[in-house]
Each structure stands twice: as C-alpha cells, then as structure tokens.
Design a protein around this motif. Structure first.
Motif, PDB file in Angstrom:
ATOM      1  N   SER A  87       2.067  -0.980   5.780  1.00 53.18           N
ATOM      2  CA  SER A  87       2.129  -1.985   4.727  1.00 53.18           C
ATOM      3  C   SER A  87       3.201  -3.040   5.021  1.00 53.18           C
ATOM      4  CB  SER A  87       2.428  -1.313   3.385  1.00 53.18           C
ATOM      5  OG  SER A  87       2.356  -2.245   2.326  1.00 53.18           O
ATOM      6  N   SER A  92       0.819  -1.216   0.000  1.00 56.33           N
ATOM      7  CA  SER A  92       0.000   0.000   0.000  1.00 56.33           C
ATOM      8  C   SER A  92       0.853   1.266   0.000  1.00 56.33           C
ATOM      9  CB  SER A  92      -0.924   0.006   1.222  1.00 56.33           C
ATOM     10  OG  SER A  92      -1.760   1.146   1.200  1.00 56.33           O
ATOM     11  N   THR A 121      -3.757  -2.490   2.886  1.00 59.94           N
ATOM     12  CA  THR A 121      -3.421  -3.187   1.647  1.00 59.94           C
ATOM     13  C   THR A 121      -4.673  -3.821   1.038  1.00 59.94           C
ATOM     14  OG1 THR A 121      -2.775  -5.171   2.893  1.00 59.94           O
ATOM     15  CG2 THR A 121      -1.025  -3.633   2.312  1.00 59.94           C
TER      16      THR A 121
END
Length: 238
Positions: free
Chosen positions: A162, A151, A200
């Motif tokens: 992330s 992400s 994500t």
C-alpha cells in the motif's frame, strides 16, 4: 452524451460515448462487487452495501490505459448526472504515480475536479496506489479534499504494497485504509464465479460501500461529513 441501461444500473463510456461501459478486463466487475455485490448464489461473498445501485463510468481501456481527457470527461459526467441518478459516492481505483502520464497542469486539473466532486455532493474515494513507499501518492489521490484509501491485510495491518503518504506536496494521505488483500468478489464473464484480488483498488470500493451505508442511515450527510466521520472513528495504525 449517451447513457446506457445495464443489468446493474446506468453508465457512461467516456472513451467512446457511443459504446456501453462494459468491463472487458475484470477489474471493474471485481470492484463493483466489493461495493454492492449480493454474494449470490450462496451469499458467502457479499459486498459492503449489497444491492446498492451502481452507475458505471468507464475512463480506461481494457489495458488500463487512459487519457487526461477521458478521466476528466468521466468525472464531469458524474457531477452533471448526480441528481438524475442520485449519485452520492464514487470509487476511482486508479491511484498512485505513473497510472497515467499527465502533465503537471493536467494533474492539477484532475485534482481540482476531484475536489469539485466533493463540494458538489459526491464523496469521491480514490485508491492510494500500490507503490509501497512514502511520498508515492499521485494524482488524483493527492487532491486535498478527496478520500484517499490505503489497503489493509486480513489481520488489519497496513498491507506491504500500500502506498504511503505524505504526497509530494507534503499533504497527509491516505485519509483511511480498508481491507484490500485477498478480497473475494465477482469474476467477470463467469456468471456466478468469484475470484481473489489484492490492492488498494480493492480497498477503495469497500470504503465507498461503507459510505453508501452511511448515506442510507443519514441521507443528510455531506461528503465532508463522511470523510470526517471515517477519519475520526478509524483506529490509528502506525
């Protein structure tokens, strides 16, 4: 198996095949909107591939729990029905360690199924997870061939939450990153409302939407073409 016709396409409930794959928690609706939402009524928050046909495959319950059997059943159904419903890409936002407690042999089987989906013509995008640490990408995002997605923040920096690679096996993952922070997408059961979510989980359907646009531009692309083009054209961020 039972297929259900819904407002946005067809679907399958792997946990209970006699029930429609309805979203009763909001996560799936938000992800679907990121891929294919029209942005109605004012078209401010369009998805990446507006009005792309969606096929909903439900493998988790309302609490986000699931089993090896339901995940495998959903992946197998997707492969079985790929020609009937022209399924070219799949987005699976259940990445990272601890999402589901699996044995090592079950993890191996799910990873193998993910690789098979890619070989059978379905570009499989899987969330890297939100663990924020290295070597924290688990099944099924750790599978060799699948497209694992990290992400980005709005300023295109790697999001602090992330998960980062490599995998426990030393495999280089994620394959790419996509904007997943503060993403506005449909709010379930509101009719026309939108809400902001980060993770994500939000980046992955965005990447899948990009794949849909690539397939539209060139239907002859393979899932490996999609992955390789994305990897070679991405900007490297350390």
């Amino acid at each position: 198996h039972t297929e259900f016709v819904g407002r946005v396409g067809l679907g399958y409930n792997a946990a209970n095949p006699q029930e429609a794959p309805d979203d009763i928690e909001g996560h799936g609706t938000h992800c679907a909107g990121i891929t294919a939402g029209t942005g109605a009524p004012d078209y401010q928050y369009k998805g990446v591939a507006p009005m792309a046909q969606l096929v909903g495959v439900k493998v988790l319950d309302s609490g986000g729990s699931g089993s090896f059997a339901t995940v495998m059943a959903g992946m197998e159904w997707t492969v079985e029905k790929r020609h009937i419903f022209n399924i070219r890409a799949a987005s699976m936002s259940l990445g990272g360690p601890g999402a589901i407690e699996w044995t090592s042999s079950e993890e191996e089987s799910v990873n193998r199924m993910g690789n098979e989906m890619m070989r059978e013509g379905v570009a499989l995008f899987i969330a890297a997870g939100n663990s924020a640490f290295s070597a924290q990408i688990g099944t099924p995002g750790s599978a060799e061939d699948v497209i694992t997605v990290g992400s980005l923040d709005k300023n295109t920096a790697i999001a602090v939450y992330s998960s980062q690679g490599p995998t426990e096996e030393g495999r280089v993952k994620p394959n790419m990153a996509f904007v997943g922070s503060s993403v506005m997408a449909p709010d379930y059961n509101t009719g026309n409302g939108y809400t902001s979510k980060s993770g994500t989980s939000m980046a992955t359907p965005g990447a899948a939407g990009l794949a849909a646009l690539m397939y539209q531009a060139n239907p002859d692309l393979s899932p490996f073409d999609i992955r390789n083009i994305m990897q070679t054209t991405n900007k490297r961020i350390s």
